[in-house]
Design a protein around this motif. Structure first.
Motif, PDB file in Angstrom:
ATOM      1  N   TYR A   1     -29.401 -46.478 -83.699  1.00  0.00           N
ATOM      2  CA  TYR A   1     -29.961 -46.688 -82.373  1.00  0.00           C
ATOM      3  C   TYR A   1     -28.996 -46.108 -81.347  1.00  0.00           C
ATOM      4  O   TYR A   1     -27.776 -46.114 -81.549  1.00  0.00           O
ATOM      5  CB  TYR A   1     -30.135 -48.188 -82.079  1.00  0.00           C
ATOM      6  N   LYS A   2     -29.563 -45.671 -80.231  1.00  0.00           N
ATOM      7  CA  LYS A   2     -28.757 -45.151 -79.129  1.00  0.00           C
ATOM      8  C   LYS A   2     -28.956 -46.054 -77.916  1.00  0.00           C
ATOM      9  O   LYS A   2     -30.096 -46.386 -77.569  1.00  0.00           O
ATOM     10  CB  LYS A   2     -29.183 -43.718 -78.778  1.00  0.00           C
ATOM     11  N   GLN A   3     -27.838 -46.442 -77.298  1.00  0.00           N
ATOM     12  CA  GLN A   3     -27.911 -47.228 -76.071  1.00  0.00           C
ATOM     13  C   GLN A   3     -27.442 -46.365 -74.915  1.00  0.00           C
ATOM     14  O   GLN A   3     -26.301 -45.917 -74.897  1.00  0.00           O
ATOM     15  CB  GLN A   3     -27.054 -48.501 -76.163  1.00  0.00           C
ATOM     16  N   ASP A   4     -28.338 -46.156 -73.948  1.00  0.00           N
ATOM     17  CA  ASP A   4     -27.998 -45.258 -72.848  1.00  0.00           C
ATOM     18  C   ASP A   4     -27.208 -45.985 -71.768  1.00  0.00           C
ATOM     19  O   ASP A   4     -26.872 -47.172 -71.912  1.00  0.00           O
ATOM     20  CB  ASP A   4     -29.256 -44.595 -72.291  1.00  0.00           C
TER      21      ASP A   4
ATOM     22  N   LYS B   1     -28.279 -49.265 -70.600  1.00  0.00           N
ATOM     23  CA  LYS B   1     -28.270 -50.261 -71.683  1.00  0.00           C
ATOM     24  C   LYS B   1     -29.576 -50.335 -72.465  1.00  0.00           C
ATOM     25  O   LYS B   1     -29.783 -51.285 -73.219  1.00  0.00           O
ATOM     26  CB  LYS B   1     -27.881 -51.650 -71.160  1.00  0.00           C
ATOM     27  N   PHE B   2     -30.448 -49.355 -72.303  1.00  0.00           N
ATOM     28  CA  PHE B   2     -31.686 -49.368 -73.082  1.00  0.00           C
ATOM     29  C   PHE B   2     -31.404 -48.888 -74.495  1.00  0.00           C
ATOM     30  O   PHE B   2     -30.764 -47.859 -74.695  1.00  0.00           O
ATOM     31  CB  PHE B   2     -32.739 -48.486 -72.417  1.00  0.00           C
ATOM     32  N   LEU B   3     -31.900 -49.645 -75.462  1.00  0.00           N
ATOM     33  CA  LEU B   3     -31.699 -49.338 -76.875  1.00  0.00           C
ATOM     34  C   LEU B   3     -32.954 -48.709 -77.455  1.00  0.00           C
ATOM     35  O   LEU B   3     -34.049 -49.266 -77.338  1.00  0.00           O
ATOM     36  CB  LEU B   3     -31.384 -50.624 -77.653  1.00  0.00           C
ATOM     37  N   LYS B   4     -32.767 -47.576 -78.107  1.00  0.00           N
ATOM     38  CA  LYS B   4     -33.913 -46.883 -78.685  1.00  0.00           C
ATOM     39  C   LYS B   4     -33.549 -46.341 -80.062  1.00  0.00           C
ATOM     40  O   LYS B   4     -32.437 -45.858 -80.270  1.00  0.00           O
ATOM     41  CB  LYS B   4     -34.345 -45.728 -77.790  1.00  0.00           C
TER      42      LYS B   4
ATOM     43  N   VAL C   1     -23.600 -45.198 -76.316  1.00  0.00           N
ATOM     44  CA  VAL C   1     -23.113 -46.055 -77.394  1.00  0.00           C
ATOM     45  C   VAL C   1     -24.112 -45.955 -78.538  1.00  0.00           C
ATOM     46  O   VAL C   1     -25.322 -46.121 -78.333  1.00  0.00           O
ATOM     47  CB  VAL C   1     -22.959 -47.519 -76.951  1.00  0.00           C
ATOM     48  N   TYR C   2     -23.623 -45.680 -79.725  1.00  0.00           N
ATOM     49  CA  TYR C   2     -24.468 -45.531 -80.897  1.00  0.00           C
ATOM     50  C   TYR C   2     -24.256 -46.731 -81.815  1.00  0.00           C
ATOM     51  O   TYR C   2     -23.130 -47.068 -82.168  1.00  0.00           O
ATOM     52  CB  TYR C   2     -24.146 -44.227 -81.633  1.00  0.00           C
TER      53      TYR C   2
ATOM     54  N   LEU D   1     -37.170 -51.639 -84.532  1.00  0.00           N
ATOM     55  CA  LEU D   1     -37.175 -52.598 -83.434  1.00  0.00           C
ATOM     56  C   LEU D   1     -37.510 -51.892 -82.123  1.00  0.00           C
ATOM     57  O   LEU D   1     -36.947 -50.841 -81.809  1.00  0.00           O
ATOM     58  CB  LEU D   1     -35.805 -53.264 -83.303  1.00  0.00           C
ATOM     59  N   TYR D   2     -38.426 -52.511 -81.383  1.00  0.00           N
ATOM     60  CA  TYR D   2     -38.717 -52.074 -80.023  1.00  0.00           C
ATOM     61  C   TYR D   2     -38.016 -53.069 -79.102  1.00  0.00           C
ATOM     62  O   TYR D   2     -38.304 -54.265 -79.147  1.00  0.00           O
ATOM     63  CB  TYR D   2     -40.215 -52.100 -79.747  1.00  0.00           C
ATOM     64  N   PHE D   3     -37.111 -52.555 -78.265  1.00  0.00           N
ATOM     65  CA  PHE D   3     -36.310 -53.415 -77.404  1.00  0.00           C
ATOM     66  C   PHE D   3     -36.884 -53.514 -75.999  1.00  0.00           C
ATOM     67  O   PHE D   3     -37.443 -52.537 -75.459  1.00  0.00           O
ATOM     68  CB  PHE D   3     -34.885 -52.868 -77.287  1.00  0.00           C
ATOM     69  N   GLY D   4     -36.697 -54.682 -75.392  1.00  0.00           N
ATOM     70  CA  GLY D   4     -36.882 -54.810 -73.960  1.00  0.00           C
ATOM     71  C   GLY D   4     -35.646 -54.280 -73.249  1.00  0.00           C
ATOM     72  O   GLY D   4     -34.650 -53.902 -73.892  1.00  0.00           O
ATOM     73  N   ARG D   5     -35.703 -54.255 -71.913  1.00  0.00           N
ATOM     74  CA  ARG D   5     -34.581 -53.717 -71.147  1.00  0.00           C
ATOM     75  C   ARG D   5     -33.506 -54.768 -70.865  1.00  0.00           C
ATOM     76  O   ARG D   5     -32.497 -54.453 -70.247  1.00  0.00           O
ATOM     77  CB  ARG D   5     -35.066 -53.068 -69.863  1.00  0.00           C
ATOM     78  N   GLY D   6     -33.748 -55.974 -71.315  1.00  0.00           N
ATOM     79  CA  GLY D   6     -32.693 -56.980 -71.248  1.00  0.00           C
ATOM     80  C   GLY D   6     -32.676 -57.782 -69.959  1.00  0.00           C
ATOM     81  O   GLY D   6     -33.242 -57.386 -68.936  1.00  0.00           O
ATOM     82  N   THR D   7     -32.029 -58.942 -70.040  1.00  0.00           N
ATOM     83  CA  THR D   7     -31.724 -59.785 -68.887  1.00  0.00           C
ATOM     84  C   THR D   7     -30.204 -59.866 -68.778  1.00  0.00           C
ATOM     85  O   THR D   7     -29.548 -60.308 -69.727  1.00  0.00           O
ATOM     86  CB  THR D   7     -32.299 -61.198 -69.038  1.00  0.00           C
TER      87      THR D   7
END
Lengths: 113, 112
Positions: free
Chosen positions: A35-38, A41-44, A88-89, B100-106
Motif C-alpha cells: 500500500y502507498k500512503q500519500d 495520509k490516504f492509503l491505497k 510512505v509504503y 482493503l478500501y480505506f477511508g481518509r481517516g479522523t
C-alpha cells in the motif's frame, strides 16, 4: 516477534536511482500487499500477491515491480525514482479466506530528492 | 471500488472526554477493520469487526453491515490516543479479493 517486518524504515535517495524495499511476514498468511500512503495520509493498494501469484496490480507505473520469492516475502523494487514517488509504503498480509484481518508492517518512508 | 467516508475529519478533545467516530461505506462488504496510526506512523489494528459489537478496554466498535456503517467509541480519552483513525473495508469479489478500501481517516488530538 514482529509479525510483518519491512526494511528499511527510512530511505532517502536521489532522482533516477533504483531502490528496493523488503517485506517479510511470519504469520503463515497466503496473501501479501503493498500500500502507498500519500502526503495527505490516504492509503491505497498498489499490489497484492497470493501464494507468490500476482492478483492485484492497481494501475501503478511499471517502474514499480513487486517480487515474491515465496509466500512469506514480498519485495518492492522501484526503478528511476521520481520526486512524486516520495511517500510512505506499507507492506501487509492476511489470510485469503475466513478471518482475513490484515496486519501491516511499520512502513518505509521514501524521500526522493 | 467501494467508497469509504469517515467523519469527522478532525477531532480535538481534552483528556477524559468521550468520542464517537463514524465510518460509512457505499456497498456491501465482508469485513471491516479499524486502525490507529500513531504519531510514529505505525498502523495498529484496533478491531476486526465485520458485524456486531466488540470492546477492548476503553475502545469499542459497532458495525451494522446491513446499514453500511461502523462506529468507533473512545471513552476517557488519553493523550496517547492521539493520531489518525482509519476505517477500511474488504469485499470478496473476484480480483478484488482481500484488498482493503480505506477511508481518509479522523485526525484525533487529545490535549492534557
Amino acid at each position: 516477534d514482529t509479525a510483518v517486518s519491512q526494511t528499511p524504515k527510512y530511505l532517502v535517495t536521489q532522482m533516477g536511482n533504483d531502490k528496493s524495499i523488503k517485506c517479510e511476514q511470519n504469520l503463515g498468511h497466503d496473501t501479501m500487499y503493498w500500500y502507498k500512503q500519500d502526503s495527505k495520509k490516504f492509503l491505497k493498494i498498489m499490489f497484492s500477491y497470493n501464494n507468490k501469484e500476482l492478483i492485484i496490480n492497481e494501475t501503478v507505473p511499471n517502474r514499480f515491480s513487486p517480487k515474491s520469492p515465496d509466500k512469506a516475502h514480498l519485495n518492492l523494487h522501484i526503478n528511476s525514482l521520481e520526486l512524486g514517488d516520495s511517500a510512505v509504503y506499507f507492506c501487509a498480509s492476511s489470510r485469503r479466506e475466513g478471518n482475513t484481518e490484515a496486519f501491516f508492517g511499520q512502513g518505509t518512508r521514501l524521500t526522493v530528492v | 471500488g467501494i467508497q469509504v467516508e469517515q467523519s469527522p475529519p478532525d477531532l480535538i478533545l481534552q483528556e477524559g472526554a468521550n468520542s464517537t467516530l463514524r465510518c460509512n461505506f457505499s456497498d456491501s462488504v465482508n469485513n471491516l477493520q479499524w486502525f490507529h496510526q500513531n504519531p510514529w506512523g505505525q498502523l495498529i489494528n484496533l478491531f476486526y469487526i465485520p458485524s456486531g459489537t466488540k470492546q477492548n478496554g476503553r475502545l469499542s466498535a459497532t458495525t451494522v453491515a446491513t446499514e453500511r456503517y461502523s462506529l468507533l467509541y473512545i471513552s476517557s480519552s488519553q493523550t496517547t490516543d492521539s493520531g489518525v483513525y482509519f476505517c477500511a473495508v474488504t469485499r470478496y469479489r473476484g480480483s478484488t479479493l482481500g484488498r482493503l478500501y480505506f477511508g481518509r481517516g479522523t485526525q484525533l488530538t487529545v490535549w492534557p
